[in-house]
Scaffold this motif. Structure first.
Motif, PDB file in Angstrom:
ATOM      1  N   LEU A  40       4.214   5.214   6.205  1.00  0.00           N
ATOM      2  CA  LEU A  40       2.912   4.956   5.596  1.00  0.00           C
ATOM      3  C   LEU A  40       1.871   5.945   6.101  1.00  0.00           C
ATOM      4  N   LYS A  41       1.877   6.219   7.376  1.00  0.00           N
ATOM      5  CA  LYS A  41       0.916   7.171   7.932  1.00  0.00           C
ATOM      6  C   LYS A  41       1.106   8.561   7.340  1.00  0.00           C
ATOM      7  N   LYS A  42       2.346   8.979   7.190  1.00  0.00           N
ATOM      8  CA  LYS A  42       2.606  10.304   6.620  1.00  0.00           C
ATOM      9  C   LYS A  42       2.139  10.382   5.174  1.00  0.00           C
ATOM     10  N   HIS A  43       2.334   9.304   4.422  1.00  0.00           N
ATOM     11  CA  HIS A  43       1.898   9.308   3.028  1.00  0.00           C
ATOM     12  C   HIS A  43       0.377   9.343   2.926  1.00  0.00           C
ATOM     13  N   ILE A  44      -0.323   8.632   3.814  1.00  0.00           N
ATOM     14  CA  ILE A  44      -1.785   8.664   3.793  1.00  0.00           C
ATOM     15  C   ILE A  44      -2.283  10.063   4.156  1.00  0.00           C
ATOM     16  N   THR A  45      -1.658  10.653   5.176  1.00  0.00           N
ATOM     17  CA  THR A  45      -2.033  12.010   5.552  1.00  0.00           C
ATOM     18  C   THR A  45      -1.785  12.987   4.411  1.00  0.00           C
ATOM     19  N   ALA A 104       0.825  -1.202   0.000  1.00  0.00           N
ATOM     20  CA  ALA A 104       0.000   0.000   0.000  1.00  0.00           C
ATOM     21  C   ALA A 104       0.865   1.259   0.000  1.00  0.00           C
ATOM     22  N   ASP A 105       1.974   1.245   0.734  1.00  0.00           N
ATOM     23  CA  ASP A 105       2.855   2.413   0.766  1.00  0.00           C
ATOM     24  C   ASP A 105       3.456   2.672  -0.617  1.00  0.00           C
ATOM     25  N   ALA A 106       3.847   1.618  -1.329  1.00  0.00           N
ATOM     26  CA  ALA A 106       4.405   1.795  -2.676  1.00  0.00           C
ATOM     27  C   ALA A 106       3.363   2.375  -3.624  1.00  0.00           C
ATOM     28  N   ALA A 107       2.123   1.881  -3.546  1.00  0.00           N
ATOM     29  CA  ALA A 107       1.079   2.382  -4.440  1.00  0.00           C
ATOM     30  C   ALA A 107       0.720   3.830  -4.126  1.00  0.00           C
ATOM     31  N   ILE A 108       0.601   4.163  -2.834  1.00  0.00           N
ATOM     32  CA  ILE A 108       0.276   5.539  -2.457  1.00  0.00           C
ATOM     33  C   ILE A 108       1.421   6.482  -2.823  1.00  0.00           C
ATOM     34  N   SER A 109       2.657   6.042  -2.629  1.00  0.00           N
ATOM     35  CA  SER A 109       3.805   6.871  -3.026  1.00  0.00           C
ATOM     36  C   SER A 109       3.804   7.120  -4.525  1.00  0.00           C
TER      37      SER A 109
END
Length: 884
Positions: free
Chosen positions: A805-810, A769-774
């Protein structure tokens, strides 16, 4: 077809099913023999390095065993091989081998043999450089005018030039505006690198400009660079050629004049040192490789050009001087001196055909026989033409799916799914583990109807855990057209937690009579009452959500007729739900303010009821003929509760890793004790056991306890993933209602947040999920082209914690709030100043930026539990009165 065929002097086939490209062939005296004889060096994508020295007994002989000097398997794919003065302290020639992530320099040496088997050759690794970026190609030369040694420049797949001064790394520079790497060459006369960018223009960069430009490893400008200590990388000259380039080669007439040759897709160009066109030639066939070399005529250059018609053309400037036929399509061509024969043409095909040839002609002794003349019968020809046209038409129809998408009316198979409106009279949930509640099951029927004869049709059914099926695989044989087959299976809840969705999927795979595989899927939706029962409304709840609509409120009894409580028929604005696992959810409807509130003690339990409410409201207003119904969400994003579920899931993953490591250690210890005991029991003179039996019993108990703990942790991890998926779907739904996202944008968000159906220790939800959001943050939601140039890691490793991951979602929520749009089209990669008026926070690239991001995000998304409850709804009666 050429009348002149290339005369085969020596040839061989390299390996089996190996692949080669233009950088895989090189000719040089790699073993420093000093006799002026070149060796053929070939590297393959399978990692094999071969060195040949052909010695045919007569012209046209194949490869002999002694012709192969060396064959080594280097494991990694070989992208390019070059020979030069790559080792410091000596001017001997060495072999440079470029892999995708590594550059190796070898010394090739031979030992004289004492018997008839000949000499022995071996390679020795002098040094290697591990590359931080995936390599594309390389070039070498005396960069900066150095004497007696060659430097190497490697171009990465993201357009970065990395310069190596033999055993040491010098610097790296990003080419401005680079999108895709192109061919790369070095001009020693002008001391510059020449390449062709993805803008289809030839670009020249001075080595000195590259050396003094801003370092590519420093993503941000320092204060000194702003004051002028670092120089901006600027191009020396450019020339737009209007097409992509296949290769670049630089040839010098003498010390004062040199030419830059560029092979395009339809033309080849000869340029001066300053980028002006000396001449160009339009090619009749699609070229595959070329090699310019100096001509015997003063002031002219000969060029060998191979094409995809297996032809080799020799041009003198723009004049075709010779054309010869090859037995294969060349991807690389070289000219060298082999076995005292100068000017041997060496060609290599992509499938490993290596040939040494020279130009010449053979007399043709074939004479065409006389053709008997006869009168033509045009009627018979018309009949034959119509038959052939009919055959061609039938073949095009049968093979149409290979080229064009098949429409619904042309489908060979129709699939439909029907869910029974009532539960099974006898529940199939025999192995359910949901406590004391009676678990119902519902029957789903899938009907298949074929139009043509189909064999080995496979039907697979998928539902979200903990929902299970009584049977999930079916096989059919449709031996005649227009057959109908129906299968039935039951679905029920097996565990005491809730699935993330009630949607099911029926997938049918089969092959058409022409052999073309096809897949058809059909979705179905399970009823809410399968996992939920009517319950008492709750007065208090830790988590609350308010959904706004643009239409008057609807009675909850009409929306949820199966969940009405008979004792509270007069209260149509409140309804309670109780999941089979024990959780409770309360739904309230305002009488006047067009609002609906959902509240529960657990955040993830809000998802199913919220989604079901919106779907039933849409169905209700569609039946009423109202098409402009819309829902919205104006509260703050519940990120804090969502992050708690992420931390819980990540903690269980880490616990699973620790338990598996302990289990592995205890298993090794258990086997070691068993070996000791076995050795003691086999000994003819038994020795005391020295408490080995006690140690074996204790280790066995530890192994059993750890195995139970691992199994229990896996169950908890599956439950945590299901809760996390429910919360993720709820967050996506709220983002869509908050920013009025379209269905395509919601699908893109769901693909980014929910990339896996289940996670493992090797590949989990957090890193995917972190890779996709990034990727979204660095493409369609990027602020500038600088962010787009940042590279994502090619490997997905388990993170140490969830802070990134939390920072990227925010940050994703922040950029959506400021007007960012989700899109995968090519124009979305460009900066969008008009769409994002407020300007978005850049992706954190240092600790200072991360701290600043935390402060900004805390101001925008201050999510504590007491803030998630929206403003009060005075129109709804107090729950205390409702319950009384």
């Amino acid at each position: 077809m050429s009348l002149f065929k290339a005369r085969d002097w020596w040839s061989t086939v390299l390996g089996e099913k190996e692949e080669f490209d233009q950088g895989c062939l090189c000719l040089a005296d790699v073993d420093n023999s000093g006799n002026g004889q070149d060796k053929i060096i070939v590297g393959s994508f399978m990692g094999y390095l071969r060195i040949f020295s052909p010695h045919p007994v007569k012209t046209g002989d194949g490869s002999q065993a002694e012709d192969l000097l060396l064959e080594v398997h280097l494991r990694d794919p070989i992208l390019q091989v070059e020979v030069g003065k790559f080792v410091s302290g000596t001017e001997m020639l060495h072999l440079a081998v470029l892999h995708s992530r590594k550059l190796c320099v070898y010394s090739v040496s031979g030992t004289l043999g004492n018997v008839e088997h000949g000499n022995q050759y071996q390679i020795k690794l002098m040094y290697e450089h591990n590359l931080q970026r995936t390599a594309c190609n390389m070039t070498y030369g005396s960069f900066g005018g150095v004497k007696g040694r060659d430097l190497i420049c490697i171009q990465s797949m993201d357009g970065m030039l990395m310069v190596f001064e033999q055993e040491s790394y010098a610097f790296g520079r990003f080419l401005p505006g680079s999108l895709l790497p192109g061919p790369l060459a070095y001009s020693s006369r002008t001391d510059s690198f020449i390449t062709v960018s993805s803008c289809r223009q030839v670009e020249s960069y001075k080595y000195q400009v590259l050396a003094f430009a801003t370092d590519a490893d420093k993503r941000q400008e320092t204060e000194q660079q702003k004051l002028g200590s670092g120089k901006r990388l600027v191009v020396d000259w450019t020339l737009n050629i209007g097409e992509q380039a296949l290769d670049i080669c630089i040839v010098s007439f003498n010390q004062s004049v040199s030419s830059v040759f560029v092979l395009g897709e339809r033309n080849f160009f000869c340029l001066k040192d300053n980028g002006q066109i000396r001449f160009m030639k339009k090619l009749d066939c699609s070229p595959s490789c070329f090699l310019p070399y100096c001509s015997v005529s003063e002031g002219t250059i000969n060029t060998l050009i191979g094409n995809h018609n297996s032809m080799l053309h020799i041009y003198q400037d723009v004049t075709l001087k010779w054309a010869t036929q090859l037995p294969h399509i060349p991807v690389a061509v070289r000219v060298g001196c082999l076995h005292d024969l100068k000017g041997v043409i060496v060609t290599l095909s992509d499938d490993g055909h290596l040939q040494c040839s020279y130009l010449g002609t053979d007399p043709s002794l074939f004479q065409a026989p006389k053709v008997e003349s006869r009168e033509l019968n045009y009627d018979e020809l018309d009949v034959e033409l119509k038959e052939l046209q009919k055959i061609i038409k039938d073949v095009n129809k049968s093979q149409g799916t290979a080229l064009w998408p098949m429409t619904e009316r042309e489908d060979d198979l129709k699939v439909s799914a029907t869910v029974s409106p009532s539960f099974d009279s006898v529940s199939q949930a025999t192995d359910a583990e949901v406590g004391t509640d009676l678990v119902p099951s519902v029957t789903v029927k899938v009907t298949l109807q074929n139009r043509t004869v189909l064999q080995k049709v496979k039907l697979s059914i998928y539902v979200q855990p903990p929902l299970v099926l009584t049977r999930d695989q079916f096989t059919f044989e449709f031996k005649t057209p227009e057959m109908t087959s129906t299968v039935a299976f039951s679905v029920y809840l097996k565990r005491s937690y809730m699935p993330s969705t009630l949607d099911g999927n029926a997938v049918v795979s089969y092959s058409r009579p022409t052999g073309i595989p096809r897949v058809i899927q059909c979705k179905f939706r399970l009823p809410l009452k399968l996992i939920c029962l009517p319950g008492q409304p709750s007065k208090t709840a830790s988590h609350k959500l308010t959904i706004d609509t643009n239409k008057p409120p609807v009675s909850l009894l009409s929306l949820f007729p199966g969940f009405a409580n008979q004792s509270e028929d007069d209260q149509v604005n409140v309804m309670g739900f109780r999941f089979l696992g024990g959780s409770r959810v309360t739904l309230l409807a305002s009488k006047t303010s067009q609002r609906y509130r959902i509240q529960s003690e657990q955040f993830e339990d809000l998802w199913l009821i919220t989604n079901e409410l919106i779907l039933r409201l849409q169905e209700y207003f569609e039946k009423q003929g109202i098409k402009d119904f819309a829902c919205s969400f104006s509260g703050s994003m519940p990120l804090q509760e969502y992050f708690e579920l992420i931390d819980r899931h990540f903690e269980l993953r880490k616990n699973g890793e620790k338990l598996e490591e302990l289990l592995s250690e205890r298993a090794v210890q258990f086997r070691a004790i068993q070996r000791r005991l076995l050795a003691r029991f086999k000994d003819k003179t038994p020795a005391p056991l020295q408490h080995l039996d006690t140690l074996l019993d204790g280790t066995y108990k530890q192994v059993t306890a750890l195995a139970d703990a691992v199994e229990e942790n896996r169950g908890d991890l599956l439950q945590s993933l299901s809760r996390l998926q429910s919360a993720t779907r709820l967050l996506i739904l709220l983002l869509g209602l908050w920013q009025k996202l379209s269905a395509d944008q919601l699908a893109l968000l769901e693909a980014a947040f929910l990339p896996l159906q289940e996670d493992t220790q090797e590949l989990g939800w957090e890193e995917t999920a972190d890779a996709a959001i990034s990727h979204l943050l660095k493409t369609c939601l990027s602020k500038s082209s600088k962010e787009q140039a940042l590279n994502l890691s090619s490997q997905l490793d388990a993170p140490k914690d969830t802070s990134r991951l939390k920072k990227h979602i925010t940050l994703l929520c922040d950029r959506l709030a400021k007007g960012g749009r989700l899109c995968l089209s090519t124009d979305a990669a460009a900066p969008q100043p008009m769409v994002m008026p407020g300007g978005c926070t850049p992706i954190p690239e240092s600790e200072l930026e991360e701290r600043a991001l935390e402060q900004d995000s805390a101001e925008l998304f201050t999510n504590h539990r007491h803030l998630i409850a929206e403003p009060p709804m005075p129109e709804v009666p107090p729950l205390q009165g409702v319950l009384e």
